[in-house]
Design a protein around this motif. Structure first.
Motif: not given
Length: 318
Positions: A254-260, A264-265
């Motif tokens: 989950q943290n990896s996806r949020l970091y990605l 991007v943001s």
């Protein structure tokens, strides 16, 4: 496994036994009665036995008992628990077995059928069963330990398999399986802890009702149940660590996806600002008459994106 109301075996003292009707008389050196304590006839039969003390009658007929032992000069009374192998029952809902040992008489009781009790019956039919009350108690303890150990080994194998696939399991599969294992461990440990203490008490408190040979052999059962409790403690810790490891994997993903998403943001934030700024339909906007203005903005946006990526890379954001 269906349990009859009252079963009666006359032990011949050499390992064999004959099944008789409860009302029959026998001159066998040892007599063993096993009753289903929820049956009315069995209840009346126990209440009418003059050999049994009031405490023994209450214990043999009690619907809910915790493993314990009562030892004195007249009799030996012990409450035990065994794995529930009955159909449509949960193994961790352990069968309660109570046993009273007196002079030439053994009275045991349970509600549901017990594989350990059935095993002793089969051994008596094959002339390889207990010769007296002491050996019957020891064989019962041995079979209860064997059955529990076998079930604990099965749970241990399940934990081994869960460890092998913890990184590939889904949340909907892994968590319910671990919760079920931890529930089984907790239920079995709930009875094995006092059962270990009861057997240890049976070993420590000496009574003339039991021989020296019995105390030499009962020590092995004390050690066995201590080992079972220790194995359950270890399995409980392993199951807890597996769940923690699994939840850590989920948190990492989950943290990896949020970091990605954050990267991007961060890249599109200045681009969104530029598009919003130059998208305003107001007078005086620069470049409205220049045919190359759009190309310049696109080129600037691309350079800004590349610059941000280089900066993120040098800053070790990814």
């Amino acid at each position: 496994m269906t349990e009859s109301k009252i079963t009666y075996y006359a032990l011949d003292g050499v390992g064999g036994g004959v099944e008789l009707k409860p009302q029959e008389n026998s001159d066998a050196p040892w007599q063993w009665f096993h009753v289903k304590y929820t049956d009315k006839k069995a209840v009346q039969w126990i209440k009418q036995r003059p050999e049994l003390s009031e405490q023994a009658k209450v214990t043999l007929l009690n619907h809910e008992t915790r493993p314990r032992a009562v030892i004195n000069d007249q009799d030996v009374l012990i409450c035990l628990r065994g794995i529930n192998h009955n159909k449509d029952e949960q193994p961790e809902d352990m069968v309660s077995i109570r046993l009273w040992l007196g002079e030439g008489l053994i009275v045991s009781s349970s509600d549901a059928g017990s594989q350990s009790v059935n095993f002793i019956r089969e051994q008596l039919k094959q002339q390889t069963g207990p010769k007296n009350g002491e050996e019957l108690l020891l064989m019962l303890l041995d079979r209860l330990a064997y059955s529990t150990d076998d079930f604990v080994d099965t749970m241990d194998d399940k934990i081994d398999q869960a460890e092998d696939r913890v990184d590939d399991s889904s949340l909907t599969e892994f968590n319910p399986e671990m919760n079920d294992l931890r529930r089984q461990i907790a239920h079995i440990r709930r009875y094995l802890m006092p059962q270990r203490e009861a057997i240890d008490q049976l070993y420590r408190i000496k009574t003339p009702r039991l021989s020296e040979g019995f105390y030499e052999r009962i020590y092995l059962h004390v050690d066995k149940f201590i080992q079972l409790v220790e194995n359950l403690d270890l399995m409980r810790e392993r199951a807890l660590m597996l769940q923690e490891h699994f939840m850590a994997n989920i948190s990492y993903e989950q943290n990896s996806r949020l970091y990605l998403l954050a990267i991007v943001s961060a890249i599109f934030l200045p681009l969104t600002f530029l598009s919003g700024l130059f998208g305003m339909n107001v007078a005086g906007m620069p470049g409205l008459q220049n045919p190359w203005a759009f190309a310049y903005i696109v080129l600037f946006s691309m350079m800004l994106t590349v610059g941000l990526l280089v900066w993120f890379k040098k800053s070790r954001w990814f």
